[in-house]
Design a protein around this motif. Structure first.
Motif, short mmCIF file in Angstrom:
data_model
loop_
_atom_site.label_atom_id
_atom_site.label_comp_id
_atom_site.label_asym_id
_atom_site.label_seq_id
_atom_site.Cartn_x
_atom_site.Cartn_y
_atom_site.Cartn_z
N ILE A 177 0.84 -1.20 0.00
CA ILE A 177 0.00 0.00 0.00
C ILE A 177 0.87 1.25 0.00
O ILE A 177 0.63 2.19 -0.77
N ILE A 178 1.88 1.28 0.83
CA ILE A 178 2.78 2.44 0.89
C ILE A 178 3.54 2.60 -0.42
O ILE A 178 3.66 3.70 -0.96
N GLU A 179 4.04 1.49 -0.94
CA GLU A 179 4.83 1.52 -2.16
C GLU A 179 4.02 2.02 -3.37
O GLU A 179 4.55 2.72 -4.22
N THR A 180 2.75 1.66 -3.42
CA THR A 180 1.94 2.06 -4.56
C THR A 180 1.29 3.43 -4.40
O THR A 180 0.97 4.08 -5.39
N SER A 181 1.10 3.88 -3.18
CA SER A 181 0.47 5.19 -2.99
C SER A 181 1.48 6.33 -2.90
O SER A 181 1.14 7.48 -3.18
N MET A 201 -0.27 -1.36 -11.11
CA MET A 201 -1.11 -2.55 -11.28
C MET A 201 -0.28 -3.82 -11.21
O MET A 201 -0.69 -4.79 -10.58
N ASN A 202 0.89 -3.83 -11.83
CA ASN A 202 1.75 -5.02 -11.77
C ASN A 202 2.19 -5.33 -10.34
O ASN A 202 2.24 -6.49 -9.95
N THR A 203 2.50 -4.29 -9.58
CA THR A 203 2.92 -4.49 -8.19
C THR A 203 1.79 -5.11 -7.38
O THR A 203 2.00 -6.07 -6.63
N MET A 245 -0.90 -9.95 -4.98
CA MET A 245 -2.10 -10.77 -4.84
C MET A 245 -1.87 -12.19 -5.36
O MET A 245 -2.36 -13.15 -4.77
N THR A 246 -1.13 -12.33 -6.44
CA THR A 246 -0.80 -13.66 -6.96
C THR A 246 0.01 -14.44 -5.95
O THR A 246 -0.24 -15.63 -5.70
N GLN A 247 1.00 -13.78 -5.35
CA GLN A 247 1.81 -14.42 -4.31
C GLN A 247 0.95 -14.81 -3.12
O GLN A 247 1.07 -15.92 -2.58
N LEU A 248 0.06 -13.93 -2.71
CA LEU A 248 -0.80 -14.19 -1.56
C LEU A 248 -1.74 -15.37 -1.83
O LEU A 248 -1.88 -16.26 -1.00
N TRP A 249 -2.35 -15.38 -3.02
CA TRP A 249 -3.28 -16.46 -3.34
C TRP A 249 -2.57 -17.77 -3.64
O TRP A 249 -3.14 -18.85 -3.41
#
Length: 89
Positions: free
Chosen positions: A17-21, A70-72, A77-81
């Motif tokens: 969240i921090i990295e993308t915002s 979006m890629n980040t 999410m891919t890693q989490l799922w």
């Protein structure tokens, strides 16, 4: 799932969240600072003057950095799922 797993997931989520915002917040802050300096130098006291330039700057920044953002998020999410089966044990 241990407490450490939950803490790691929460820490990684907050980091994403921090990295993308942060880039968008920095663009907004820099544009606001430039507009504030302009208002100070010209003695313009209009409070809403910085709204439109900030909006345009954020829109341009989203257009330029949108794919990276979006890629980040998608990678996280891919890693989490993909590790989801480990988390429900």
């Amino acid at each position: 799932m241990s407490q450490q797993d939950v803490i790691n997931i929460a820490r990684n989520t907050i980091w994403v969240i921090i990295e993308t915002s942060m880039p968008l917040l920095l663009v907004s802050m820099i544009v606001g600072l430039v507009i504030s300096l302009f208002q100070t130098l010209t003695s313009i006291q209009e409070q809403t003057l910085s709204f439109v330039p900030k909006l345009l700057a954020i829109f341009i920044a989203l257009m330029l950095m949108g794919s990276w953002l979006m890629n980040t998020i998608v990678e996280y999410m891919t890693q989490l799922w993909s590790n989801f089966s480990q988390y429900i044990r």
